[in-house]
Scaffold this motif. Structure first.
Motif, PDB file in Angstrom:
ATOM      1  N   GLY A 137      72.337 -50.423 -11.761  1.00  0.00           N
ATOM      2  CA  GLY A 137      73.482 -50.681 -10.897  1.00  0.00           C
ATOM      3  C   GLY A 137      74.140 -49.387 -10.483  1.00  0.00           C
ATOM      4  N   SER A 138      74.533 -49.294  -9.224  1.00  0.00           N
ATOM      5  CA  SER A 138      75.174 -48.109  -8.685  1.00  0.00           C
ATOM      6  C   SER A 138      76.683 -48.301  -8.622  1.00  0.00           C
ATOM      7  CB  SER A 138      74.645 -47.809  -7.278  1.00  0.00           C
ATOM      8  OG  SER A 138      75.447 -46.825  -6.652  1.00  0.00           O
ATOM      9  N   GLY A 139      77.400 -47.270  -9.069  1.00  0.00           N
ATOM     10  CA  GLY A 139      78.853 -47.302  -8.960  1.00  0.00           C
ATOM     11  C   GLY A 139      79.337 -46.761  -7.641  1.00  0.00           C
ATOM     12  N   GLU A 168      66.079 -53.939  -3.245  1.00  0.00           N
ATOM     13  CA  GLU A 168      67.514 -53.719  -3.241  1.00  0.00           C
ATOM     14  C   GLU A 168      68.260 -54.990  -2.788  1.00  0.00           C
ATOM     15  OE1 GLU A 168      67.205 -49.112  -1.675  1.00  0.00           O
ATOM     16  OE2 GLU A 168      69.006 -50.292  -1.318  1.00  0.00           O
ATOM     17  N   TRP A 169      69.398 -55.231  -3.443  1.00  0.00           N
ATOM     18  CA  TRP A 169      70.326 -56.268  -2.992  1.00  0.00           C
ATOM     19  C   TRP A 169      71.654 -55.588  -2.686  1.00  0.00           C
ATOM     20  CZ3 TRP A 169      66.765 -57.129  -6.764  1.00  0.00           C
ATOM     21  CH2 TRP A 169      65.962 -58.236  -6.651  1.00  0.00           C
ATOM     22  N   ARG A 170      72.264 -55.953  -1.594  1.00  0.00           N
ATOM     23  CA  ARG A 170      73.562 -55.387  -1.255  1.00  0.00           C
ATOM     24  C   ARG A 170      74.584 -56.515  -1.128  1.00  0.00           C
ATOM     25  NH1 ARG A 170      73.167 -50.097   0.089  1.00  0.00           N
ATOM     26  NH2 ARG A 170      71.120 -49.316   0.709  1.00  0.00           N
ATOM     27  N   ASN A 225      77.627 -47.435  -4.315  1.00  0.00           N
ATOM     28  CA  ASN A 225      77.421 -48.253  -3.117  1.00  0.00           C
ATOM     29  C   ASN A 225      77.183 -49.727  -3.428  1.00  0.00           C
ATOM     30  OD1 ASN A 225      74.966 -47.968  -4.309  1.00  0.00           O
ATOM     31  ND2 ASN A 225      73.903 -47.122  -2.539  1.00  0.00           N
ATOM     32  N   ASN A 226      77.660 -50.171  -4.595  1.00  0.00           N
ATOM     33  CA  ASN A 226      77.591 -51.597  -4.941  1.00  0.00           C
ATOM     34  C   ASN A 226      76.189 -52.166  -4.762  1.00  0.00           C
ATOM     35  OD1 ASN A 226      80.384 -51.618  -5.487  1.00  0.00           O
ATOM     36  ND2 ASN A 226      80.837 -51.925  -3.323  1.00  0.00           N
ATOM     37  N   THR A 227      75.212 -51.479  -5.312  1.00  0.00           N
ATOM     38  CA  THR A 227      73.811 -51.875  -5.164  1.00  0.00           C
ATOM     39  C   THR A 227      73.149 -51.997  -6.529  1.00  0.00           C
ATOM     40  OG1 THR A 227      73.659 -50.707  -3.045  1.00  0.00           O
ATOM     41  CG2 THR A 227      71.593 -51.214  -4.150  1.00  0.00           C
ATOM     42  N   VAL A 228      72.263 -52.979  -6.667  1.00  0.00           N
ATOM     43  CA  VAL A 228      71.397 -53.074  -7.840  1.00  0.00           C
ATOM     44  C   VAL A 228      69.972 -52.828  -7.380  1.00  0.00           C
ATOM     45  CG1 VAL A 228      70.451 -54.602  -9.614  1.00  0.00           C
ATOM     46  CG2 VAL A 228      72.891 -54.686  -9.081  1.00  0.00           C
ATOM     47  N   TRP A 246      75.026 -46.154 -12.781  1.00  0.00           N
ATOM     48  CA  TRP A 246      76.205 -46.393 -13.614  1.00  0.00           C
ATOM     49  C   TRP A 246      75.893 -47.334 -14.773  1.00  0.00           C
ATOM     50  CZ3 TRP A 246      80.888 -43.993 -13.022  1.00  0.00           C
ATOM     51  CH2 TRP A 246      81.931 -44.451 -13.832  1.00  0.00           C
ATOM     52  N   SER A 247      75.109 -48.367 -14.511  1.00  0.00           N
ATOM     53  CA  SER A 247      74.754 -49.316 -15.563  1.00  0.00           C
ATOM     54  C   SER A 247      73.291 -49.693 -15.414  1.00  0.00           C
ATOM     55  CB  SER A 247      75.635 -50.569 -15.481  1.00  0.00           C
ATOM     56  OG  SER A 247      75.484 -51.190 -14.225  1.00  0.00           O
TER      57      SER A 247
END
Length: 225
Positions: free
Chosen positions: A183-185, A223-225, A187-190, A169-170
């Motif tokens: 950044g994923s829209g 990955e960070w969650r 699963n809230n992951t970078v 997403w970003s």
């Protein structure tokens, strides 16, 4: 820098034009602002890009091409390439697909990218450029990051799907480490990737991976969650 001094670049007195996205240029010190206007006769949003100097003064407005047609509908992400080109991810889901609109520093329309292959639907989201002047854009329709050269030529898909589920997403390119932050829209992951090396950046050489190769296959992702 002192966290105390504030400069006002835009102070709205009405709701005609609304700031949507910003980018500070490390080469010029200018602030680029993507804006949109929903108050139009057609009911469709129309957009523009404004440039401000470090004193907050408006120095440039980019809105139309050389035929007078509007370049933007809804600028959502904005960045700058190494050659000074202004790169905008422009989309308005209410009125169909979007595109990547690139203008030269002086405001002349360079190109608009609408997807690959030609005729495809593009739903662009986050956008950035790297040390080799590639343009990287998230495509919401295909869940990929697409890589273009500085003239709008499609180079490759960077398929980013760790753990099988990921919706880019970003994104942002780190000029110090040459890593791509995505950044994923969904699963809230970078996720951080390496796709070019420091040597690539120094020698200005890089061969993008063939279309279909996963970016994450080259190096492990963090990955960070």
């Amino acid at each position: 820098m002192d966290m105390k001094t504030t400069t006002t670049f835009i102070e709205r007195t009405d709701y005609t034009w609304r700031p949507r996205c910003v980018y500070w240029s490390p080469s010029t010190g200018d602030l680029l602002v993507g804006m949109y206007n929903n108050v139009t006769k057609t009911g469709k949003a129309t957009g523009k890009v404004t440039r401000y100097n470090q004193s907050g003064q408006l120095t440039q407005t980019i809105q139309n091409d050389n035929t007078g047609l509007g370049l933007y509908r809804y600028p959502n992400y904005i960045t700058e390439n190494n050659n000074g080109d202004v790169v905008v991810s422009d989309f308005d889901d209410m009125y169909g697909p979007g595109d990547v609109v690139v203008t030269e520093r002086g405001g002349r329309h360079h190109f608009s990218y609408t997807g690959h292959p030609s005729g495809s639907v593009l739903k662009p989201r986050g956008i950035c450029t790297d040390a080799l002047s590639h343009i990287l854009v998230c495509d919401y329709r295909t869940d990929t990051v697409q890589m273009l050269d500085s003239d709008g030529q499609f180079l490759s898909h960077l398929l980013i799907r760790p753990s099988g589920i990921f919706s880019p997403w970003s994104l942002s390119y780190d000029v110090n480490t040459h890593r791509l932050w995505v950044g994923s829209g969904a699963n809230n992951t970078v996720v951080i990737y390496r796709y070019i090396t420091r040597q690539d950046a120094l020698t200005d050489e890089h061969r993008p991976c063939p279309d279909g190769d996963a970016l994450s296959s080259s190096t492990p992702a963090v990955e960070w969650r």
